[in-house]
Write an enzyme that holds these catalytic residues in place. Structure first.
Site, PDB file in Angstrom:
ATOM      1  N   THR A 201      40.871  12.160  72.181  1.00  0.00           N
ATOM      2  CA  THR A 201      41.418  10.992  72.864  1.00  0.00           C
ATOM      3  C   THR A 201      42.756  11.332  73.515  1.00  0.00           C
ATOM      4  OG1 THR A 201      40.340   9.526  71.295  1.00  0.00           O
ATOM      5  CG2 THR A 201      42.184   8.604  72.528  1.00  0.00           C
TER       6      THR A 201
ATOM      7  N   CYS B 132      61.061  30.024  69.144  1.00  0.00           N
ATOM      8  CA  CYS B 132      59.774  30.200  68.477  1.00  0.00           C
ATOM      9  C   CYS B 132      59.796  31.390  67.552  1.00  0.00           C
ATOM     10  CB  CYS B 132      58.685  30.385  69.508  1.00  0.00           C
ATOM     11  SG  CYS B 132      59.069  29.484  71.000  1.00  0.00           S
TER      12      CYS B 132
ATOM     13  N   GLN C  15      58.299  26.883  81.630  1.00  0.00           N
ATOM     14  CA  GLN C  15      59.724  26.774  81.976  1.00  0.00           C
ATOM     15  C   GLN C  15      59.932  26.485  83.458  1.00  0.00           C
ATOM     16  OE1 GLN C  15      62.305  26.902  79.880  1.00  0.00           O
ATOM     17  NE2 GLN C  15      61.353  27.722  78.034  1.00  0.00           N
TER      18      GLN C  15
ATOM     19  N   HIS D  22      57.968  18.927  77.512  1.00  0.00           N
ATOM     20  CA  HIS D  22      59.228  18.803  76.765  1.00  0.00           C
ATOM     21  C   HIS D  22      60.327  19.758  77.195  1.00  0.00           C
ATOM     22  CE1 HIS D  22      59.116  22.125  73.658  1.00  0.00           C
ATOM     23  NE2 HIS D  22      57.854  22.142  74.025  1.00  0.00           N
TER      24      HIS D  22
ATOM     25  N   ALA E  15      52.019  23.684  76.147  1.00  0.00           N
ATOM     26  CA  ALA E  15      51.727  24.951  76.823  1.00  0.00           C
ATOM     27  C   ALA E  15      51.088  25.971  75.890  1.00  0.00           C
ATOM     28  CB  ALA E  15      53.002  25.523  77.436  1.00  0.00           C
ATOM     29  N   THR E  16      51.390  25.895  74.610  1.00  0.00           N
ATOM     30  CA  THR E  16      50.740  26.823  73.670  1.00  0.00           C
ATOM     31  C   THR E  16      49.231  26.623  73.715  1.00  0.00           C
ATOM     32  OG1 THR E  16      52.651  26.812  72.189  1.00  0.00           O
ATOM     33  CG2 THR E  16      50.558  27.509  71.239  1.00  0.00           C
TER      34      THR E  16
HETATM   35  C1  PLP Z   1      58.021  26.454  75.280  1.00  0.00           C
HETATM   36  C2  PLP Z   1      57.110  27.452  75.862  1.00  0.00           C
HETATM   37  C3  PLP Z   1      55.770  27.526  75.471  1.00  0.00           C
HETATM   38  C4  PLP Z   1      55.204  26.624  74.407  1.00  0.00           C
HETATM   39  O1  PLP Z   1      55.038  25.342  74.889  1.00  0.00           O
HETATM   40  P1  PLP Z   1      54.702  24.133  73.893  1.00  0.00           P
HETATM   41  O2  PLP Z   1      54.454  23.000  74.816  1.00  0.00           O
HETATM   42  O3  PLP Z   1      55.900  23.955  73.033  1.00  0.00           O
HETATM   43  O4  PLP Z   1      53.490  24.528  73.131  1.00  0.00           O
HETATM   44  C5  PLP Z   1      54.973  28.458  76.069  1.00  0.00           C
HETATM   45  N1  PLP Z   1      55.454  29.278  77.009  1.00  0.00           N
HETATM   46  C6  PLP Z   1      56.729  29.255  77.405  1.00  0.00           C
HETATM   47  C7  PLP Z   1      57.200  30.191  78.455  1.00  0.00           C
HETATM   48  C8  PLP Z   1      57.604  28.341  76.841  1.00  0.00           C
HETATM   49  O5  PLP Z   1      58.865  28.321  77.239  1.00  0.00           O
END
Ligand code: PLP
Length: 388
Positions: A243, A329, A182, A204, A74-75
């Site tokens: 890839t 984080c 989330q 994850h 998500a980052t």
């Molecule tokens: C965990 C999280 C992220 C980051 O996601 P990653 O897949 O670890 O990069 C971004 N936004 C929210 C709201 C999250 O809970």
């Protein structure tokens, strides 16, 4: 192995479900092909697996498979959405609206754009963590190109009113991005009904593997333009070269499939566990419940505790439970959570807070052990304070 603390940090990450792992394993070894290899069966079977996950994700959010762009999480999806839109639309305008309680993976790309000359409006939240829709409506300018508001908060579990926000954005023909890291698999998401143009996902937090996520990018009404942030072989229709990680993608699909199938019953179970924990903690005075009581993730309980030191509290809980204060984080820093201070808490109170992230593998017995130990820890810390 020594006894490990009870894991209650499911907003930071979750274990991979055994069923997910089983689905992934063949794609490391016998089905190891590159999904971009179009001239042999190794490539075809990998491509078929990728296609299946695309379909699962698309169905999960009412999109089409072509609108799913795989990323490493998500980052990356947030960065691609925010910087990709900024770069593609900067001639139209250079103003972005977001919210004080966003994840750093939204706030930091916005701050970066600010350093390049973009203007960023950061909306406050109300005491319950929800944004005020009239404040949002007032924040628009002729130059606004993007609104980014998360679906579910990673610290306090609050669910923002996506459909209402989508309506406000679409009325003004401004793109709407939501970080649903989330939310996927946990609450209903519908990009059509909620008028969402871009949505960040990750595996994850929903019992899938780390290192895989996706960005939904709307293709019709309107067709979103996105400047790629990673150039190369032109994968993912040019929006994200590299890839594809077939095993992770297979795991992502399986994880979402399971979460959707079990969503209703699991949310019911998690809500009961959360309420059990909260009721137990309420035996104490001076405990604050953070975030909206109903509009929240089932497994999230975030509390602030009066009369204790935040660091001492976490230290006292540690032997029995794996929890965090603030988000994983930013837990490397000692600053209080920016989410809790946005709710109007004092620094002291924001610092003395605990996030319980209850998940699929937690049991009622575990919740009872956690409640008992948390109560004893808080009582003992308060006694020490009054003795001094
Ligand atoms: C965990 C999280 C992220 C980051 O996601 P990653 O897949 O670890 O990069 C971004 N936004 C929210 C709201 C999250 O809970």
């Amino acid at each position: 192995m020594s006894i490990r603390p009870i894991y209650l940090d499911c907003h930071a990450t979750t274990p991979v479900d055994e069923r997910v792992l089983a689905a992934m394993l063949p794609y490391f070894t016998e089905k190891f092909g590159n999904p971009s290899s179009i001239s042999h069966v190794y490539g075809w079977e990998a491509e078929a697996a990728v296609k299946q996950t695309r379909e699962i994700l698309a169905a999960a959010i009412n999109a089409t498979p072509e609108e799913i762009v795989f990323t490493n999480g998500a980052t990356e999806a947030n960065n691609l959405a925010i910087k990709g839109v900024a770069e593609a639309y900067f001639k139209k305008g250079q103003h972005i609206i977001t919210v004080a309680t966003e994840h750093s993976a939204v706030i930091d790309p916005c701050n970066y754009l600010k350093s390049l000359g973009f203007e960023i409006t950061i909306l406050p939240v109300q005491k319950d963590g929800l944004i005020d829709l009239t404040e949002l409506a007032k924040a628009f300018r002729p130059e606004t190109i993007l609104v980014s508001v998360m679906a579910a908060n990673n610290e306090i579990g609050v669910l923002q009113p996506l459909a209402e926000i989508g309506e406000i954005c679409s009325d003004r023909q401004v793109l709407f991005h939501t970080d649903a890291a989330q939310a996927i698999g946990k609450i209903p998401l519908d990009v059509q009904a909620m008028k969402i143009d871009l949505m960040s996902l990750t595996a994850h937090k929903v019992y899938g593997p780390k290192g895989i996520g996706a960005l939904y990018v709307r293709r019709r009404n309107p067709r979103v333009k996105l400047a790629p942030q990673q150039h190369g072989g032109g994968h993912e229709r040019g929006m994200r070269s590299g890839t594809l990680y077939t095993p992770q993608i297979v795991g992502f699909g399986k994880a979402v499939e399971i979460a959707l199938a079990e969503q209703a019953t699991e949310n019911q179970r998690l809500t009961e566990l959360r309420e059990r924990l909260w009721k137990a903690l309420l035996q104490l005075e001076g405990i604050h419940f953070n975030g909206h009581p109903q509009n929240r993730l089932a497994g999230n309980l975030n509390i602030s505790v009066e009369g204790v030191d935040g660091a001492a509290l976490l230290l006292g809980l540690q032997p029995v439970m794996a929890v965090s204060s603030g988000s994983a984080c930013s837990s490397a820093t000692t600053a209080p959570s920016h989410v809790l201070t946005a709710l109007g808490h004092s620094e002291q109170l924001a610092y003395a807070s605990v996030r319980f992230g209850i998940g699929r593998f937690n049991t009622q017995e575990e919740i009872d052990i956690v409640a008992k130990h948390a109560i004893a820890t808080i009582q003992s810390l308060r006694k020490q304070t009054t003795l001094v």
